[in-house]
Design an enzyme around this catalytic site. Sequence first.
Site, PDB file in Angstrom:
ATOM      1  N   LYS A 177      48.381 -19.320  23.996  1.00  0.00           N
ATOM      2  CA  LYS A 177      47.723 -18.188  23.340  1.00  0.00           C
ATOM      3  C   LYS A 177      47.066 -17.345  24.423  1.00  0.00           C
ATOM      4  CE  LYS A 177      46.970 -17.506  19.098  1.00  0.00           C
ATOM      5  NZ  LYS A 177      48.102 -17.124  18.224  1.00  0.00           N
TER       6      LYS A 177
ATOM      7  N   THR B  34      49.933 -22.263  18.955  1.00  0.00           N
ATOM      8  CA  THR B  34      49.041 -21.423  19.774  1.00  0.00           C
ATOM      9  C   THR B  34      47.780 -21.067  18.992  1.00  0.00           C
ATOM     10  OG1 THR B  34      50.085 -19.308  19.170  1.00  0.00           O
ATOM     11  CG2 THR B  34      51.031 -20.517  21.029  1.00  0.00           C
TER      12      THR B  34
ATOM     13  N   ARG C 229      39.625   8.955  57.923  1.00  0.00           N
ATOM     14  CA  ARG C 229      40.120   9.134  56.556  1.00  0.00           C
ATOM     15  C   ARG C 229      39.225   8.367  55.600  1.00  0.00           C
ATOM     16  NH1 ARG C 229      45.469   5.129  55.771  1.00  0.00           N
ATOM     17  NH2 ARG C 229      44.403   3.246  56.466  1.00  0.00           N
TER      18      ARG C 229
ATOM     19  N   GLN D 190      45.472  -3.395  56.276  1.00  0.00           N
ATOM     20  CA  GLN D 190      45.770  -4.800  56.582  1.00  0.00           C
ATOM     21  C   GLN D 190      44.622  -5.441  57.371  1.00  0.00           C
ATOM     22  OE1 GLN D 190      48.013  -2.341  56.676  1.00  0.00           O
ATOM     23  NE2 GLN D 190      50.123  -3.079  56.407  1.00  0.00           N
TER      24      GLN D 190
ATOM     25  N   HIS E  95      45.083   6.475  47.653  1.00  0.00           N
ATOM     26  CA  HIS E  95      45.138   7.579  48.613  1.00  0.00           C
ATOM     27  C   HIS E  95      44.234   8.740  48.204  1.00  0.00           C
ATOM     28  CE1 HIS E  95      48.333   5.412  50.488  1.00  0.00           C
ATOM     29  NE2 HIS E  95      49.210   5.612  49.526  1.00  0.00           N
TER      30      HIS E  95
END
Lengths: 274, 274, 274, 274
Positions: free
Chosen positions: B12, B57, B166, B209, B237
């Site tokens: 469920k 369920t 940025r 990263q 972005h």
Amino acid sequence: MAIVLGANRYGKAETRLVKVDRDSDTHRLVDLNVSTALSGDMADTHLTGANDKVLATDTQKNTVLAFARDGIGQIEDFGLRLARHFVGGPIHGARIDIEQYPWTRMGQHSFTRSGEGTRLAVVRFDGATATVKGGIKDLTVLNTTGSEFWGYPRDEYTTLPETKDRILATAVTAKWTFASTDVDWAKAFETARTSLLEAFADTYSYSLQQTLYAMGSRVLTNVTEISEIRLSLPNKHHYLCDLSPFGLDNPGEVFQVGDRPYGLIEGTVRREDR
Amino acid sequence: MAIVLGANRYGKAETRLVKVDRDSDTHRLVDLNVSTALSGDMADTHLTGANDKVLATDTQKNTVLAFARDGIGQIEDFGLRLARHFVGGPIHGARIDIEQYPWTRMGQHSFTRSGEGTRLAVVRFDGATATVKGGIKDLTVLNTTGSEFWGYPRDEYTTLPETKDRILATAVTAKWTFASTDVDWAKAFETARTSLLEAFADTYSYSLQQTLYAMGSRVLTNVTEISEIRLSLPNKHHYLCDLSPFGLDNPGEVFQVGDRPYGLIEGTVRREDR
Amino acid sequence: MAIVLGANRYGKAETRLVKVDRDSDTHRLVDLNVSTALSGDMADTHLTGANDKVLATDTQKNTVLAFARDGIGQIEDFGLRLARHFVGGPIHGARIDIEQYPWTRMGQHSFTRSGEGTRLAVVRFDGATATVKGGIKDLTVLNTTGSEFWGYPRDEYTTLPETKDRILATAVTAKWTFASTDVDWAKAFETARTSLLEAFADTYSYSLQQTLYAMGSRVLTNVTEISEIRLSLPNKHHYLCDLSPFGLDNPGEVFQVGDRPYGLIEGTVRREDR
Amino acid sequence: MAIVLGANRYGKAETRLVKVDRDSDTHRLVDLNVSTALSGDMADTHLTGANDKVLATDTQKNTVLAFARDGIGQIEDFGLRLARHFVGGPIHGARIDIEQYPWTRMGQHSFTRSGEGTRLAVVRFDGATATVKGGIKDLTVLNTTGSEFWGYPRDEYTTLPETKDRILATAVTAKWTFASTDVDWAKAFETARTSLLEAFADTYSYSLQQTLYAMGSRVLTNVTEISEIRLSLPNKHHYLCDLSPFGLDNPGEVFQVGDRPYGLIEGTVRREDR
């Protein structure tokens, strides 16, 4: 009877825009979703395809971005600047819708996105008069007690049991109308937001309608520049689970949360000469 | 070659559950989304429709609600209680997924929903061994500076200009594996969450990263019970607007926010004997 | 000035309901999302919490389900039945919103969900007069050619290049007002839907406004019972990719699809005495 | 124990792309959502921020768009072309995920978006071997009868009544693995899709698990190139309404549709040497 063009408008919806103020080492961040809509003498483009009176929606987006370069300030002011710029010539009216997302500072240049309500502004300008609405949405609140619901009429389709203690939860959408444009917008917003939260929390409630009225009148009491407030309150149902088949009681402890259907309570509170 | 049944499970999903602890005047609130999945000797129901080994369920949902009556505690513990209950007889394995939504107190009985990350737990039990993962999702963070991206190879399809400054923004999803079940879950979660936020904020970043690795290793350094952490970081972005057609400069001030496409950086940081 | 209650309404939103007609071996399926909203003499519940004039939203839901037992018929009729039932005593007005999801038959008892537009009805009754709107939403259409956009004014914020060939795509939302309630609803809906699709497909377009007017006037021409239609058309931008950095041309072949921002064109077409 | 980098990958997710084939007067339309993910020798960027082995995700997006210029063909082939392009040097593996949205033709240049399932492809290449999966998602189906559920064990938490007649509804997600890359992809997809629909419709069902197995084995029987299929089937519950409080029977006619919780049945069907 002839077929004719009626009311119409066009614009660029949902320009997502972040403005960073870097004038000190501690950056400030403004995160907006801006929609513009213009109206006026637009019969040609509808009827013949001539576009000489159409301010391209791409141009509207560029205007929003360029105006942001000078700083946003309060979103009500930013909307006023944009609306007043757009109106002129064949464009007789502008409506600017702005959403501002909340962020919490965690460093000089670092922020986390908060969930406690998106601030709203709706600005209209018709060439002569500007009107400003402020507001908030997605402000989700819950009381674990202090809410009853009983005494409603029982017709042939009524099965709901009365309750003297339930969870009351809603996601507030509120829009308030300012009586003028000469307002301390930031203070008005903060006071209105706080008033909504406090009235929700401290109203002992016999219906979500009663809570709605308490929230609206609290805002009007505390922010004198606001002439009217409209609230839309979904009743986010929390169903008390029947645990008796499992030999358990459930004195207001375990609730299943429903998605749909939900109650929807909408109402306006306003000032009136008496 | 014959056609045969392979791996399977059933359960469920997304039982939405609120537990109110009312044992003092100051109520506590736990708001969960619980999914259960069971596996085992399930060939009959797939092949013949016989259901004598199927725990409905609906029964799984009832079990979750009934177990909540005794209190949730930490979600890792609640998952362990459920997983251990379900396994036995034809049921050889259980997986419990729990999401916990954050609320901020604003009164003895009143709360506002916060947006700063949904807590996660994934508990598995196979009849002998229990494994526990914790985690967080929808933790959205943004640095207005302190992020560069350059030095990447340029092939025939490369057009991206290099940048020394940025916006770096992401919505963190992290899942960490505990080396045992003898853990102070609340403290581990808070320390992991804080470590993620602090590492994001104070890492000067040359790639998402690098930030990912910094976040993961910070968690492992600060929470010794965690053996491995997996991070999934969408690169949300923020595109610096070219305002030069309008005679304006744009020194890192006005950004358009993109929805799609987005970068997606995924990686694992773990402990290893050396 | 006093603070007073203004316009208000309350109801049960989004009751999701499936009705199966089993009176022949070939079952029929009606899949609805029904919202009810009532208004009237509701001051007490807002001001004092007295609920003796409040028809509980749970009762409203039960009424919808019970009325479905007799068959849905056309959703405009189902809305009329409900609206007329609710009004009386302290309830002075009812608004019923219905969405009907499309399914495609694939067997006597088997269906697949189709995506080609959700049918809408909005019924209002004030104790004396009933008004009915029909409509459709989420009807997504695209022309690969036959659309130009040029000749718009260029101000200091205009950078968009003119085009003589572009993709035109939108997700139609349309609501039309019927002049009476004596209408063949099914035929009106099918004719309106077909008119929208055909006008979109066969209009050579110089602006989405022009296409909007063509769609609206086609509906009015073909369905005489409709007095007015309001269209809301997002311009789902398909951006022609610049492949020249890769030594490739792109004569209208490869497009990137944007999510936000999008143009939003809204307009009404109606009949008028001349 | 040291802290080390584990498995990782990076890419550009959800590049939304439309390709128009205009080589005849009757245009063809391909509407995709493409995600790329690369892995390999990526330690430097995680540990030091050096990006000389990182193919920028923007470059990955450009590559997808440029490759589309030559035509998409079948999405499995498009994925193979992309995956083979990306692998080399520091990039040891590529995974390409593609979703293709269905459109229905309504003219030489005009299309309506259909809702009957999104086609999927997942292509992996490791420098030596390519593996291809096909699939479908959001294929929503419903049987109004021909479904029972009974005979399941009753423990202390079981309250669900048994039923000999219920609605069975699900939104199919299926992914199938091809044994090779030498396949008529279009035919395989159409045959698999039809097999899923037909098996759902003509299986008299005692559990959704039984229906799942029937659907999976039907696909394997009819598409010999498929070695394995994994199905994920939410049980979209339709609750028979109790209308007896209103003096009405309800012989399988009126159902309320639930959003959450829902059953979730997942299973694999595969070929095996015997």
